[in-house]
Design an enzyme around this catalytic site. Structure first.
Site, PDB file in Angstrom:
ATOM      1  N   ASP A  17       9.801  -3.274   1.839  1.00 20.68           N
ATOM      2  CA  ASP A  17       9.402  -3.273   3.332  1.00 20.68           C
ATOM      3  C   ASP A  17       9.495  -4.539   4.228  1.00 20.68           C
ATOM      4  OD1 ASP A  17       9.304  -0.789   2.399  1.00 20.68           O
ATOM      5  OD2 ASP A  17       7.118  -0.312   3.270  1.00 20.68           O
ATOM      6  N   LYS A 115      12.119   5.410   2.481  1.00 18.55           N
ATOM      7  CA  LYS A 115      10.951   6.258   2.145  1.00 18.55           C
ATOM      8  C   LYS A 115       9.930   6.403   3.363  1.00 18.55           C
ATOM      9  CE  LYS A 115       7.919   2.187   0.967  1.00 18.55           C
ATOM     10  NZ  LYS A 115       7.320   2.191   2.247  1.00 18.55           N
ATOM     11  N   CYS A 160       2.036  -0.869   0.577  1.00 19.18           N
ATOM     12  CA  CYS A 160       3.197  -0.423   0.037  1.00 19.18           C
ATOM     13  C   CYS A 160       3.649  -1.110  -1.087  1.00 19.18           C
ATOM     14  CB  CYS A 160       4.262  -0.508   0.975  1.00 19.18           C
ATOM     15  SG  CYS A 160       4.034   0.984   2.370  1.00 19.18           S
TER      16      CYS A 160
HETATM   17  C1  VGL Z   1       3.134  -0.074   5.051  1.00 15.04           C
HETATM   18  C2  VGL Z   1       1.405   0.868   6.502  1.00 15.04           C
HETATM   19  C3  VGL Z   1       2.172   2.087   6.803  1.00 15.04           C
HETATM   20  C4  VGL Z   1       3.537  -0.908   4.353  1.00 15.04           C
HETATM   21  C5  VGL Z   1       3.824   0.930   5.758  1.00 15.04           C
HETATM   22  O1  VGL Z   1       4.844  -1.271   4.102  1.00 15.04           O
HETATM   23  O2  VGL Z   1       2.656  -1.567   3.337  1.00 15.04           O
HETATM   24  N1  VGL Z   1       1.850   0.121   5.525  1.00 15.04           N
HETATM   25  N2  VGL Z   1       3.601   1.823   6.528  1.00 15.04           N
END
Ligand code: VGL
Ligand code: ZN
Length: 213
Positions: A17, A115, A160
């Site tokens: 991410d 995802k 994540c």
């Molecule tokens: C994430 C909160 C919501 C992350 C993704 O990538 O850690 N955190 N969506």
């Protein structure tokens, strides 16, 4: 000097991410998130296999506070699958915020896994969604490619990255989190809790210096 981990042919790196919404100026900016990019790129250069992930939510996703009238940002609500933190709208499919950060090394990756694509279920993990039933297929894919050890870096350490590492371990891979190639959201003790879960699950926390030549 810290012990080096000799690189192996069955190693894979998962870069979690590293997207515009999780770095400076983004909708859910992780403090210092942008600073990991050069290090992540160096790591990508030394791994036999690299997979990237992208948080990739449809508009109106259940993890957005805006989808729950009366709810406030960072409230925790009960979803059918368990507690859910309510986030600002982030990583909406096709938006600039959802794009991978410019300058992130992507060319050598064999996979960009998206995802969180189901509107009613979140997925911090790149392996199994928050309902703990719906799989992304990543475990089977890595196993089929001969992966034995999984190294995880990216954003955010306490969400994540941690959930991805825990599920990699649960899927049977020897698993490492490269801590200095991650940054945390660290809300309400979430970082400490995540690190404790990693330690309890036998996910090893290592420094990039143990992996880089
Ligand atoms: C994430 C909160 C919501 C992350 C993704 O990538 O850690 N955190 N969506
Ligand atoms: Zn998300």
């Amino acid at each position: 000097m810290a012990d080096k981990l000799a690189a192996r042919d069955d190693d894979a790196l998962i870069v979690v991410d590293v997207q515009n919404d999780f770095v400076r100026g983004g909708a859910l900016a992780v403090p210092g998130g942008e600073a990991i990019v050069p290090l992540v790129n160096r790591l990508s250069g030394v791994f036999a296999q690299v997979a990237l992930t992208q948080d990739w939510h449809p508009r109106g996703h259940a993890s957005f506070a805006s989808s729950h009238p009366g709810a406030k940002l960072f409230d925790v609500i009960d979803m059918p699958y368990g507690p859910q933190v309510l986030w600002p709208d982030h990583c909406v499919q096709g938006t600039r915020g959802a794009a991978l950060v410019e300058g992130l090394a992507v060319d050598s990756a064999f996979l960009v896994l998206r995802k969180g694509t189901h509107s009613g279920v979140d997925s911090y993990s790149a392996f199994v969604e928050a309902d703990r039933r719906t799989t992304t297929g990543l475990g089977g894919l890595l196993a089929a490619r001969g992966v034995g050890r999984v190294f995880v870096c990216g954003l955010a350490t306490d969400f994540c990255v941690a959930f991805t590492a825990l599920d990699a371990r649960a899927a049977g891979f020897e698993t490492f989190v490269i801590e200095d190639a991650c940054r945390a959201i660290d809300a309400d003790g979430s970082l400490e809790a995540a690190l404790a879960r990693l330690d309890a699950a036998d996910v090893r926390r290592v420094a990039s210096s143990a992996v880089l030549p």
